[in-house]
Write a protein that holds these residues in place. Structure first.
Motif, short mmCIF file in Angstrom:
data_model
loop_
_atom_site.label_atom_id
_atom_site.label_comp_id
_atom_site.label_asym_id
_atom_site.label_seq_id
_atom_site.Cartn_x
_atom_site.Cartn_y
_atom_site.Cartn_z
N LEU A 413 -2.03 -25.91 20.18
CA LEU A 413 -0.98 -26.18 19.19
C LEU A 413 -0.27 -27.50 19.47
CD1 LEU A 413 0.66 -22.63 18.96
CD2 LEU A 413 -1.01 -23.66 17.40
N LEU A 414 -0.54 -28.06 20.63
CA LEU A 414 0.10 -29.30 21.04
C LEU A 414 -0.86 -30.49 21.02
CD1 LEU A 414 1.98 -27.75 24.11
CD2 LEU A 414 2.84 -28.05 21.78
N GLY A 415 -2.08 -30.26 20.56
CA GLY A 415 -3.06 -31.34 20.46
C GLY A 415 -3.78 -31.63 21.75
N SER A 416 -3.93 -30.63 22.63
CA SER A 416 -4.55 -30.85 23.93
C SER A 416 -5.40 -29.65 24.34
CB SER A 416 -3.48 -31.12 25.00
OG SER A 416 -4.04 -31.19 26.29
N THR A 417 -6.40 -29.92 25.15
CA THR A 417 -7.18 -28.83 25.76
C THR A 417 -6.62 -28.45 27.12
OG1 THR A 417 -8.70 -30.42 26.78
CG2 THR A 417 -9.28 -29.59 24.57
N ALA A 418 -5.66 -29.22 27.61
CA ALA A 418 -4.98 -28.95 28.89
C ALA A 418 -5.94 -28.84 30.06
CB ALA A 418 -4.13 -27.68 28.78
N GLU A 419 -7.04 -29.60 30.02
CA GLU A 419 -7.92 -29.65 31.19
C GLU A 419 -7.21 -30.32 32.36
OE1 GLU A 419 -11.69 -31.40 30.14
OE2 GLU A 419 -11.43 -30.73 28.07
#
Length: 615
Positions: A413-419
């Protein structure tokens, strides 16, 4: 203690040696000699009042010269390393030399007109001379106390518990003349030239706001009265400005500074903060409902995280999403064509703002957040945590931890995959995020939230933005007077079910910090040995597991020693850490980037460190 000579000082004249045995090369000696010439003229003219003032200045400068000479051999002992040579002791030596150099110009000007000089004929020169007398007096006491600190230090710790020296400093902090000296015509003399003008404007705004902040005037948050513009008045009358600020600092500093710092969140100022800086395509406020979160630990156990509930009950946690580009799936991208959106970033930056735990929000930090979002090419989510004194420790800490977990779970929802997750915080916000277990990026962050004294913390005695009374008031508000130690058991206090720590033997801390009781914190139930509150006393085994950490601060920041000590602890524990010191800029320099080249360079230094995390 009156505004006069300090009688308990004994000078050792034989201790001083001018550089290369050349008196002309020593700023202290040149100023002392110039004061001697002025004194001779005033004595011949029988100008008693002016003579006493000049002799007092000369007396203080002689004392500083000796005190600085005695302190100088110990400076390198407290540095982070040979490349980063900064600590609070060095800063006060620098501050003394800077003041002497600047006062020398004034002394030479007075000497040129000493035959006709009087307070009435040269009011501006006289105001500056009075302020220098007050400044030198305070710096002399501080540097003498620093010598006592050094004598009582058995290791390279920058924190001291010297009770006798501390009593002297607390007494000085309560003297109105000291606040007045640093808030008058010489306000900001220690900072770079590009910052001094803006700091004078801030000082005028503070004085003007003090006239209206308790009223219901519609001009309360514009700081401009339709009848008489106090902003212009205090710009033209720095002496009255200094007196007004001193009155507020020694009155109810928490209420005043909390309201003043909140000005950035109101009306036209709030709108402007959204307009300045780098253009971004996402600048959204997001409300997280207070629901349970389910996370999996490294040992494959599932934990149920309860939403924060302390003091103000369950309520949504607010975030702000800042992104230079719109990305697929991110909030606010629903009605935008796919051709104008970019792929999700593999990086997410979680940020917490500063404000002394009592004021401000992500909105007042947008200038540099926008710059970072562009430099890093990644979305930034900034946490708008609850503020003290309504929500004291550990409410803000729990909200930051909760928001961090939520952001990782909902990164799409924040535009990231959070890798890759980078945790970034400035000042109070940096402390709140230090306990996160991803990559850390801390800017001028306090790390020991206890009444311990370090040289850099004493800079608040002369800081125009965060004077000592405000700093002590913010600390007291954050700790609260009804603190329940069981609430600080993070994350056990809001983990549902049985929680077993994955790291055993967390008792050993290689560095101990002796603390003392401050009168300003009377009645505050201060928790002991709480490393969630003060990461600087965290166990060695925890610090050894810290990820790559970058710390940035200023050599004139009251929080500098906290940063230096924390960098030392991480280094000694074997964690990767870098420490950058920006010279001649104030605490909060990130917010001055658009009006100061030096502060902008500080923002660029932060951006470079962010990019290193992305490699």
């Amino acid at each position: 203690m009156s505004d006069g000579p300090i009688k308990f000082i004994e000078f050792d004249e034989e201790f001083h040696r001018c550089p290369n045995a050349d008196v002309a090369a020593c700023e202290f000696c040149k100023l002392i000699n110039t004061f001697s010439l002025i004194s001779r003229t005033f004595r011949l003219r029988n100008s008693t009042e002016c003579l006493k003032l000049v002799e007092n200045c000369q007396y203080y400068v002689r004392g500083m010269r000796t005190a600085v000479d005695k302190l100088t051999p110990h400076l390198s002992k407290f540095d982070f390393n040979e490349l980063v040579q900064s600590n609070g002791y060095r800063t006060f030596v620098l501050l003394a030399k800077c003041g002497v150099q600047k006062c020398l110009y004034l002394a030479e000007e007075i000497n040129d007109c000493s035959r006709i000089y009087s307070p009435s004929s040269h009011p501006i020169l006289h105001e500056k001379l009075v302020d220098w007398s007050r400044i030198f007096r305070l710096m002399l006491v501080v540097i003498m106390c620093l010598n006592e600190f050094v004598q009582g230090t058995t290791n390279d710790s920058l924190f001291s518990s010297n009770r006798e020296a501390l009593d002297k400093l607390i007494s000085m902090s309560k003297e109105r003349v000291n606040v007045v000296g640093f808030q008058g015509r010489l306000l900001g003399f220690q900072f770079c030239k590009s910052v001094r003008g803006p700091l004078n404007v801030v000082g005028c705004l503070m004085a003007a706001f003090s006239k209206v902040f308790k009223t219901n005037s519609i001009f309360k948050h514009t700081i401009i009265s339709p009848r008489d513009c106090k902003l212009v008045y205090y710009w033209r009358n720095p002496k009255d400005r200094a007196e007004r600020i001193a009155e507020m600092c020694l009155g109810d500093p928490l209420t005043f500074f909390k309201e003043f710092w909140l000005v950035q969140e109101k009306g036209l100022v709030r709108i402007l903060s959204n307009c300045v800086g780098e253009p971004v395509q996402s600048n959204l406020e997001i409300s997280i409902p207070p629901t349970k979160l389910y996370v999996e630990t490294k040992s494959r156990k599932q934990l149920t995280i309860l939403p924060p509930f302390e003091y103000v009950g369950k309520r949504p946690v607010m975030l702000r999403l800042v992104s230079h580009k719109l990305r697929y799936g991110s909030a606010g991208s629903g009605n935008v064509g796919s051709s104008s959106m970019e792929e999700m970033s593999n990086t997410l930056i979680v940020h917490c703002h500063g404000g002394g735990f009592v004021a401000q929000s992500s909105n007042s930090h947008l200038v540099y957040l926008k710059s970072w979002a562009k430099s890093a090419g990644a979305p930034i989510v900034s946490v708008d945590y609850s503020l003290a004194p309504e929500a004291p420790y550990p409410r803000a800490l729990h909200e930051a931890f909760y928001a961090y977990l939520w952001s990782i779970q909902n990164a799409h929802l924040l535009g990231s995959t959070a890798e890759r997750v980078i945790v970034a915080g400035d000042s109070a916000g940096g402390l709140l995020l230090t306990e996160s277990l991803m990559q850390l990026f801390l800017v001028y962050t306090p790390q020991l939230l206890e009444p311990a004294i370090s040289p850099a913390r004493l800079l608040s005695l002369c800081d125009p933005l965060i004077p000592y009374p405000a700093l002590a008031a913010c600390l007291g508000a954050y700790l609260g007077k009804t603190f329940d130690p069981t609430l600080a058991n993070l994350p056990g206090s809001f983990v549902e079910g049985v929680w077993e720590p994955e790291i055993e033997n967390v008792e050993n801390c290689s560095r101990k910090f002796m603390t003392v009781t401050l009168e300003e914190l009377d009645g505050v139930n201060l928790p002991n040995d709480d490393w969630h509150l003060s990461p600087l006393i965290a166990p060695d085994i925890l610090l050894s597991k810290f990820p790559k950490t970058a710390i940035v601060t200023s050599n004139l920041d009251p929080c500098m020693d906290d940063c230096v000590e924390f960098a030392k602890r991480l280094r000694d524990a074997g964690a990767p850490v870098t420490l950058d010191i920006i010279n001649s800029v104030p605490h909060g320099f990130l917010n001055f980037g658009k009006i100061s080249e030096e502060c902008y360079q500080g923002i660029e230094s932060c951006a470079r460190r962010l990019k290193e995390f992305l490699k």
